[in-house]
Motif scaffolding. Structure first.
Motif, PDB file in Angstrom:
ATOM      1  N   ILE A 256       0.854  -1.181   0.000  1.00  0.00           N
ATOM      2  CA  ILE A 256       0.000   0.000   0.000  1.00  0.00           C
ATOM      3  C   ILE A 256       0.894   1.237   0.000  1.00  0.00           C
ATOM      4  O   ILE A 256       2.082   1.182   0.333  1.00  0.00           O
ATOM      5  CB  ILE A 256      -0.975   0.006   1.183  1.00  0.00           C
ATOM      6  N   LYS A 257       0.342   2.399  -0.332  1.00  0.00           N
ATOM      7  CA  LYS A 257       1.157   3.572  -0.612  1.00  0.00           C
ATOM      8  C   LYS A 257       1.643   4.290   0.646  1.00  0.00           C
ATOM      9  O   LYS A 257       2.774   4.768   0.697  1.00  0.00           O
ATOM     10  CB  LYS A 257       0.371   4.544  -1.500  1.00  0.00           C
ATOM     11  N   ASN A 258       0.804   4.391   1.656  1.00  0.00           N
ATOM     12  CA  ASN A 258       1.210   5.108   2.874  1.00  0.00           C
ATOM     13  C   ASN A 258       0.550   4.452   4.081  1.00  0.00           C
ATOM     14  O   ASN A 258      -0.547   4.819   4.486  1.00  0.00           O
ATOM     15  CB  ASN A 258       0.829   6.590   2.793  1.00  0.00           C
ATOM     16  N   ILE A 259       1.217   3.476   4.657  1.00  0.00           N
ATOM     17  CA  ILE A 259       0.632   2.684   5.738  1.00  0.00           C
ATOM     18  C   ILE A 259       0.419   3.512   6.998  1.00  0.00           C
ATOM     19  O   ILE A 259       1.249   4.339   7.367  1.00  0.00           O
ATOM     20  CB  ILE A 259       1.513   1.454   6.055  1.00  0.00           C
ATOM     21  N   LYS A 260      -0.734   3.300   7.638  1.00  0.00           N
ATOM     22  CA  LYS A 260      -1.050   3.917   8.916  1.00  0.00           C
ATOM     23  C   LYS A 260      -1.174   2.886  10.030  1.00  0.00           C
ATOM     24  O   LYS A 260      -0.832   3.164  11.169  1.00  0.00           O
ATOM     25  CB  LYS A 260      -2.360   4.707   8.802  1.00  0.00           C
ATOM     26  N   ILE A 261      -1.676   1.701   9.685  1.00  0.00           N
ATOM     27  CA  ILE A 261      -1.862   0.673  10.710  1.00  0.00           C
ATOM     28  C   ILE A 261      -1.872  -0.697  10.054  1.00  0.00           C
ATOM     29  O   ILE A 261      -2.284  -0.838   8.889  1.00  0.00           O
ATOM     30  CB  ILE A 261      -3.173   0.913  11.493  1.00  0.00           C
ATOM     31  N   GLU A 262      -1.368  -1.693  10.757  1.00  0.00           N
ATOM     32  CA  GLU A 262      -1.343  -3.083  10.293  1.00  0.00           C
ATOM     33  C   GLU A 262      -2.144  -3.917  11.284  1.00  0.00           C
ATOM     34  O   GLU A 262      -1.965  -3.787  12.487  1.00  0.00           O
ATOM     35  CB  GLU A 262       0.097  -3.571  10.220  1.00  0.00           C
ATOM     36  N   LYS A 263      -3.031  -4.785  10.780  1.00  0.00           N
ATOM     37  CA  LYS A 263      -3.925  -5.537  11.645  1.00  0.00           C
ATOM     38  C   LYS A 263      -3.950  -7.020  11.282  1.00  0.00           C
ATOM     39  O   LYS A 263      -3.892  -7.390  10.108  1.00  0.00           O
ATOM     40  CB  LYS A 263      -5.355  -4.976  11.557  1.00  0.00           C
ATOM     41  N   SER A 264      -4.077  -7.852  12.311  1.00  0.00           N
ATOM     42  CA  SER A 264      -4.318  -9.274  12.092  1.00  0.00           C
ATOM     43  C   SER A 264      -5.743  -9.471  11.593  1.00  0.00           C
ATOM     44  O   SER A 264      -6.590  -8.583  11.708  1.00  0.00           O
ATOM     45  CB  SER A 264      -4.126 -10.051  13.393  1.00  0.00           C
ATOM     46  N   ILE A 265      -6.013 -10.635  11.056  1.00  0.00           N
ATOM     47  CA  ILE A 265      -7.348 -10.978  10.568  1.00  0.00           C
ATOM     48  C   ILE A 265      -8.133 -11.593  11.718  1.00  0.00           C
ATOM     49  O   ILE A 265      -7.727 -12.603  12.292  1.00  0.00           O
ATOM     50  CB  ILE A 265      -7.259 -11.931   9.374  1.00  0.00           C
ATOM     51  N   LEU A 266      -9.248 -10.966  12.062  1.00  0.00           N
ATOM     52  CA  LEU A 266     -10.046 -11.417  13.201  1.00  0.00           C
ATOM     53  C   LEU A 266     -10.789 -12.703  12.889  1.00  0.00           C
ATOM     54  O   LEU A 266     -10.821 -13.634  13.682  1.00  0.00           O
ATOM     55  CB  LEU A 266     -11.033 -10.319  13.596  1.00  0.00           C
ATOM     56  N   SER A 267     -11.414 -12.782  11.705  1.00  0.00           N
ATOM     57  CA  SER A 267     -12.154 -13.989  11.353  1.00  0.00           C
ATOM     58  C   SER A 267     -12.188 -14.152   9.842  1.00  0.00           C
ATOM     59  O   SER A 267     -11.980 -13.207   9.081  1.00  0.00           O
ATOM     60  CB  SER A 267     -13.589 -13.936  11.911  1.00  0.00           C
ATOM     61  N   LYS A 268     -12.462 -15.380   9.418  1.00  0.00           N
ATOM     62  CA  LYS A 268     -12.524 -15.741   8.008  1.00  0.00           C
ATOM     63  C   LYS A 268     -13.744 -16.620   7.791  1.00  0.00           C
ATOM     64  O   LYS A 268     -13.914 -17.619   8.475  1.00  0.00           O
ATOM     65  CB  LYS A 268     -11.256 -16.483   7.587  1.00  0.00           C
TER      66      LYS A 268
ATOM     67  N   GLY B  78     -10.346 -23.446  -0.980  1.00  0.00           N
ATOM     68  CA  GLY B  78     -10.457 -22.830   0.333  1.00  0.00           C
ATOM     69  C   GLY B  78      -9.324 -21.877   0.651  1.00  0.00           C
ATOM     70  O   GLY B  78      -8.527 -21.496  -0.206  1.00  0.00           O
ATOM     71  N   SER B  79      -9.248 -21.487   1.915  1.00  0.00           N
ATOM     72  CA  SER B  79      -8.243 -20.528   2.360  1.00  0.00           C
ATOM     73  C   SER B  79      -7.948 -20.754   3.832  1.00  0.00           C
ATOM     74  O   SER B  79      -8.733 -21.363   4.554  1.00  0.00           O
ATOM     75  CB  SER B  79      -8.730 -19.093   2.140  1.00  0.00           C
ATOM     76  N   VAL B  80      -6.805 -20.259   4.265  1.00  0.00           N
ATOM     77  CA  VAL B  80      -6.409 -20.340   5.661  1.00  0.00           C
ATOM     78  C   VAL B  80      -5.837 -18.988   6.071  1.00  0.00           C
ATOM     79  O   VAL B  80      -5.490 -18.157   5.231  1.00  0.00           O
ATOM     80  CB  VAL B  80      -5.352 -21.446   5.912  1.00  0.00           C
ATOM     81  N   VAL B  81      -5.754 -18.765   7.391  1.00  0.00           N
ATOM     82  CA  VAL B  81      -5.121 -17.563   7.920  1.00  0.00           C
ATOM     83  C   VAL B  81      -3.863 -17.983   8.675  1.00  0.00           C
ATOM     84  O   VAL B  81      -3.916 -18.844   9.553  1.00  0.00           O
ATOM     85  CB  VAL B  81      -6.073 -16.796   8.862  1.00  0.00           C
ATOM     86  N   VAL B  82      -2.728 -17.402   8.316  1.00  0.00           N
ATOM     87  CA  VAL B  82      -1.469 -17.725   8.983  1.00  0.00           C
ATOM     88  C   VAL B  82      -0.939 -16.485   9.693  1.00  0.00           C
ATOM     89  O   VAL B  82      -1.301 -15.356   9.356  1.00  0.00           O
ATOM     90  CB  VAL B  82      -0.415 -18.248   7.977  1.00  0.00           C
ATOM     91  N   HIS B  83      -0.090 -16.710  10.684  1.00  0.00           N
ATOM     92  CA  HIS B  83       0.529 -15.621  11.455  1.00  0.00           C
ATOM     93  C   HIS B  83      -0.520 -14.719  12.085  1.00  0.00           C
ATOM     94  O   HIS B  83      -0.377 -13.506  12.106  1.00  0.00           O
ATOM     95  CB  HIS B  83       1.447 -14.772  10.562  1.00  0.00           C
TER      96      HIS B  83
END
Length: 332
Positions: free
Chosen positions: A48-60, A134-139
């Motif tokens: 992304i061009k100008n990061i302000k915050i990085e977040k984990s994925i709460l749910s999938k 399908g998909s998974v969430v890592v880290h």
């Protein structure tokens, strides 16, 4: 200029997953305030061009070849507000993190205020293509996230051993503290009342009545947390009554199964190396407790009562000679 879609690297990664019948591995979301310029191709972006915050994925939530990802943006420790116009979703491609999906809403987005203006959080849901495998969430440790009541009930009550609601859990927290008279920001504060600050999830007691708007706790408030209560209790290591002294023995690096000598013990740290604990307390948030041991026949018959600083009491015993402790039983 607005955009919403897979990046070139994202399309290549998706094609590879579909060809090899492997799931898409999502890692995180990033939010920023960068703007797209004329003639720019957002699909070429690798970040992304100008990061302000990085977040984990709460749910999938998987829905066929699509997936709905949820996270929460907040303003904890934010000094300057911003417009979160750009969103980046990242995947893990052979050990390398890749910008998979990019979205930029231009000026059609909500303002996130600085923390000084009061706590703010916003739930974000993104619906995008994943894979027919399908998909998974890592880290995803989730340490940077607020947990919504709906997520708590779905993942920690309905799917766990506790069958109550998130509201009942909140009520138990308030009961453990003693009371809750309101949440910051406040329009006034009464001496002796307890107020909750959502930004750091802590309770504060008002030391002096104030008739003004208060956005965050200041010097006229004192933190009222389990940690502070425990520090006060540590000052009570000895109790004197009619010249009889009660001593508490500090323990660390021990197995509770081996403590069969009558006495009073304390583990005064959250991360002490203690084994033989009830499963519910076997973590770095539960290893502070008092332990009372009653013993006969040099430990052949023994009772242990454990008073957790989390407000829970457990009991177990050796009821027959040459046997081990029975299972811990929660009694409070």
């Amino acid at each position: 200029m607005k955009f919403s879609g897979l990046t070139k690297k994202g399309r290549a990664y998706l094609a590879k997953c579909q060809a090899s019948s492997t799931p898409v591995q999502f890692t995180k979301m990033k939010f920023g305030d960068g703007k797209l310029i004329d003639n720019e191709n957002p699909a070429d972006l690798i970040d992304i061009k100008n990061i302000k915050i990085e977040k984990s994925i709460l749910s999938k939530e998987q829905k066929g070849d699509a997936v709905v990802l949820t996270t929460v943006i907040d303003n904890v420790s934010l000094e300057e507000g911003y417009f979160p116009r750009e969103t980046g979703i990242y995947v893990l491609d052979e050990g390398v993190e890749v910008l998979y999906f990019y979205m930029n809403d231009g000026d059609e987005t909500s303002w996130i205020p600085p923390e000084a203006d009061g706590p703010h959080r916003m739930e974000v849901k993104i619906n995008l293509i994943s894979s027919n495998t399908g998909s998974v969430v890592v880290h995803n440790d989730g340490k940077d996230l607020y947990i919504t009541k709906e997520y708590l009930e779905a993942n920690y009550t309905q799917k766990g051993e506790y069958d109550g609601t998130a509201q009942e859990i909140e009520d138990r927290v308030v009961a453990a503290v003693g009371k809750e008279d309101g949440k910051f920001p406040l329009n006034e504060a009464i001496q002796g009342n307890v107020y909750y600050f959502p930004a750091n999830k802590k309770f504060y007691i008002c030391k002096e009545t104030q008739n003004r708007r208060i956005s965050v706790p200041d010097v006229k408030f004192e933190e009222l947390s389990i940690w502070e209560n425990r520090k006060r209790l540590e000052n009570l290591y000895t109790t004197k009554e009619e010249k009889t002294k009660l001593s508490l023995t500090r323990i660390n690096n021990v197995n509770l199964n081996n403590i069969t000598e009558a006495g009073f013990y304390t583990s005064s740290g959250w991360a002490n190396n203690i084994s033989g604990l009830p499963q519910e307390l076997n973590n770095n948030g539960g290893k502070a407790f008092y332990l009372v041991v009653f013993s006969l026949e040099n430990g052949g018959y023994c009772q242990q009562i454990l008073y957790s600083f989390k407000g829970i009491i457990f009991y177990r015993a050796i009821t027959e000679a040459n046997t081990s402790f029975n299972q811990w039983r929660k009694i409070g």
